[in-house]
Design a protein around this motif. Structure first.
Motif, PDB file in Angstrom:
ATOM      1  N   GLU A 104      38.324  34.010  42.418  1.00 15.74           N
ATOM      2  CA  GLU A 104      39.593  34.613  42.012  1.00 15.74           C
ATOM      3  C   GLU A 104      40.645  34.565  43.112  1.00 15.74           C
ATOM      4  O   GLU A 104      41.839  34.469  42.833  1.00 15.74           O
ATOM      5  CB  GLU A 104      39.362  36.049  41.532  1.00 15.74           C
ATOM      6  N   SER A 115      49.061  33.518  40.136  1.00 16.09           N
ATOM      7  CA  SER A 115      49.182  34.095  38.798  1.00 16.09           C
ATOM      8  C   SER A 115      49.125  32.948  37.788  1.00 16.09           C
ATOM      9  O   SER A 115      49.511  31.814  38.106  1.00 16.09           O
ATOM     10  CB  SER A 115      50.499  34.864  38.677  1.00 16.09           C
ATOM     11  N   PRO A 163      47.023  37.102  42.264  1.00 15.87           N
ATOM     12  CA  PRO A 163      46.252  38.329  42.022  1.00 15.87           C
ATOM     13  C   PRO A 163      45.586  38.919  43.259  1.00 15.87           C
ATOM     14  O   PRO A 163      45.235  40.094  43.270  1.00 15.87           O
ATOM     15  CB  PRO A 163      45.202  37.884  40.998  1.00 15.87           C
ATOM     16  N   SER A 196      46.955  38.831  36.593  1.00 16.83           N
ATOM     17  CA  SER A 196      45.518  38.643  36.701  1.00 16.83           C
ATOM     18  C   SER A 196      45.147  37.193  36.985  1.00 16.83           C
ATOM     19  O   SER A 196      45.920  36.270  36.694  1.00 16.83           O
ATOM     20  CB  SER A 196      44.835  39.115  35.421  1.00 16.83           C
ATOM     21  N   GLU A 224      41.956  46.172  36.787  1.00 15.79           N
ATOM     22  CA  GLU A 224      41.205  45.256  35.928  1.00 15.79           C
ATOM     23  C   GLU A 224      40.889  45.923  34.594  1.00 15.79           C
ATOM     24  O   GLU A 224      41.043  47.129  34.418  1.00 15.79           O
ATOM     25  CB  GLU A 224      39.924  44.770  36.601  1.00 15.79           C
ATOM     26  N   THR A 239      34.195  42.144  33.545  1.00 17.78           N
ATOM     27  CA  THR A 239      35.630  41.992  33.717  1.00 17.78           C
ATOM     28  C   THR A 239      36.161  40.922  32.771  1.00 17.78           C
ATOM     29  O   THR A 239      35.527  39.886  32.572  1.00 17.78           O
ATOM     30  CB  THR A 239      35.978  41.665  35.184  1.00 17.78           C
ATOM     31  N   ALA A 241      40.236  40.448  38.405  1.00 17.12           N
ATOM     32  CA  ALA A 241      40.876  41.627  38.999  1.00 17.12           C
ATOM     33  C   ALA A 241      42.106  41.254  39.811  1.00 17.12           C
ATOM     34  O   ALA A 241      42.122  40.245  40.520  1.00 17.12           O
ATOM     35  CB  ALA A 241      39.887  42.373  39.882  1.00 17.12           C
ATOM     36  N   ILE A 242      43.133  42.083  39.674  1.00 17.59           N
ATOM     37  CA  ILE A 242      44.237  42.081  40.628  1.00 17.59           C
ATOM     38  C   ILE A 242      43.808  43.005  41.757  1.00 17.59           C
ATOM     39  O   ILE A 242      43.511  44.181  41.535  1.00 17.59           O
ATOM     40  CB  ILE A 242      45.529  42.617  39.980  1.00 17.59           C
TER      41      ILE A 242
END
Length: 335
Positions: free
Chosen positions: A67, A72, A122, A196, A315, A323, A327-328
């Motif tokens: 991630e 974005s 994120p 996210s 999240e 999830t 997650a941000i």
């Protein structure tokens, strides 16, 4: 299917991500960027969906998905318009400063046009120029649209929702009153937002996406402690069909327009304004709300705004605890 943009150039590199967010496969042969895919969605969506199926069964090359490698989903967008669909949030903010909520707010959505040329990734840090600006996070649900004709009604607007994602609509609370007093809306008080790691098609969400609402809780963890877990569908006065139609009332929306819900905010079951998670409540999706509760209850706020070194994680998890959008997770650094 789940789509992401890995950091590359200004507009990222489009990839398809596995359902469990562990692997990805390159989608460059279908469309180089998410915006390019949205511009020709009727052609690209079936090909991307096929690629997603092939990724799940392992019939295409794949790599580990991280991630923190993501921009974005749309690193910049032609349109970013944020609503305020949760009237409880509006009521609290206005009550704390002694202002009434106009009746029109319950039938006509609030919406502002934000800057869309420099979204944060994120996992990117939030730069803070001056602590007096009152840095706050705002956890929201957003949608990305296709081409929405001017004057589209709610149902037509719903049909043009291509993807769902979540957002940290970063706000500078200390600058907002002065800007609003000018009668011309937000600008300096709304710096770059973050979204996210992945954006998700409505069909991927199953029955947790219905009626233009996401039926899952929004989880915010502030400095490692649970801060909010309100339900995204509860107390949502305006669904996304209504919000998108509102944005398109006097102008068409181009493919790749992002429309936000505003801060997720629930009342208590007894109709009260809401309690902190530590007190058994659902908590809040921004610091401003707990400050408003403190002001209403004690005459002044006790919780401070974000400072350098603070962290926020936002999240949404599905009913199995997995999830959904990734997650941000951001820290605050000195600009």
């Amino acid at each position: 299917m789940k789509l992401a943009s890995l950091k590359q150039g200004r507009d990222g590199r489009l990839v398809v991500v596995s359902k469990d967010l562990t692997r990805y496969t390159d989608a460059g042969h279908v469309a180089p960027t998410l915006q390019a895919a949205l511009d020709t969605w009727d052609l690209t969506a079936p090909k991307l969906a096929q690629l997603a199926e092939e990724l799940e069964v392992g019939s295409v090359p794949s790599e580990r998905f991280h991630e923190h490698d993501c921009a974005s989903p749309l690193p910049r967008a032609y349109q970013w318009a944020d609503g305020s669909a949760y009237i409880n949030h509006v009521e609290l903010v206005r009550k704390a400063r002694g202002a009434e909520v106009p009746e029109s707010f319950y039938s006509d959505p609030l919406m502002y046009q934000g800057g869309s040329d420099s979204f944060l990734g994120p996992r990117d840090s939030i730069p803070l120029g001056d602590p007096a600006w009152g840095l706050d996070f705002e956890a929201e649900v957003c949608v990305i649209t296709g081409d929405v004709p001017m004057g589209a009604n709610r149902d037509a607007a719903l049909d043009q929702i291509r993807l769902i994602l979540i957002c940290n609509d970063v706000s500078l609370r200390g600058l907002i009153p002065g800007e609003l007093a000018k009668g011309f809306g937000f600008f300096q008080s709304k710096p770059s937002s973050a979204f996210s790691p992945v954006a998700v098609t409505p069909d991927e969400l199953g029955d947790t996406w219905s009626g233009g609402k996401l039926h899952l809780p929004m989880l915010s963890t502030y400095n490692g402690k649970p801060f909010g877990k309100p339900e995204c569908d509860v107390d949502m006065t305006f669904d996304f069909g209504t919000l998108v139609a509102h944005a398109a009332k006097t102008r068409p929306l181009g493919a790749g327009s992002i429309i936000g819900s505003g801060t997720i905010s629930n009342r208590d079951p007894d109709g009260g304004a809401g309690k902190p998670v530590a007190d058994g409540g659902l908590g809040y999706s921004c610091i401003a709300e707990i400050r408003m509760i403190e002001t209403i209850r004690d005459g002044e706020p006790k919780t401070g705004f974000m400072q350098v070194g603070d962290t926020i994680r936002i999240e949404v998890k599905d009913k199995s605890g997995h999830t959904v959008f990734g997650a941000i997770e951001q820290d605050v650094v000195k600009a």
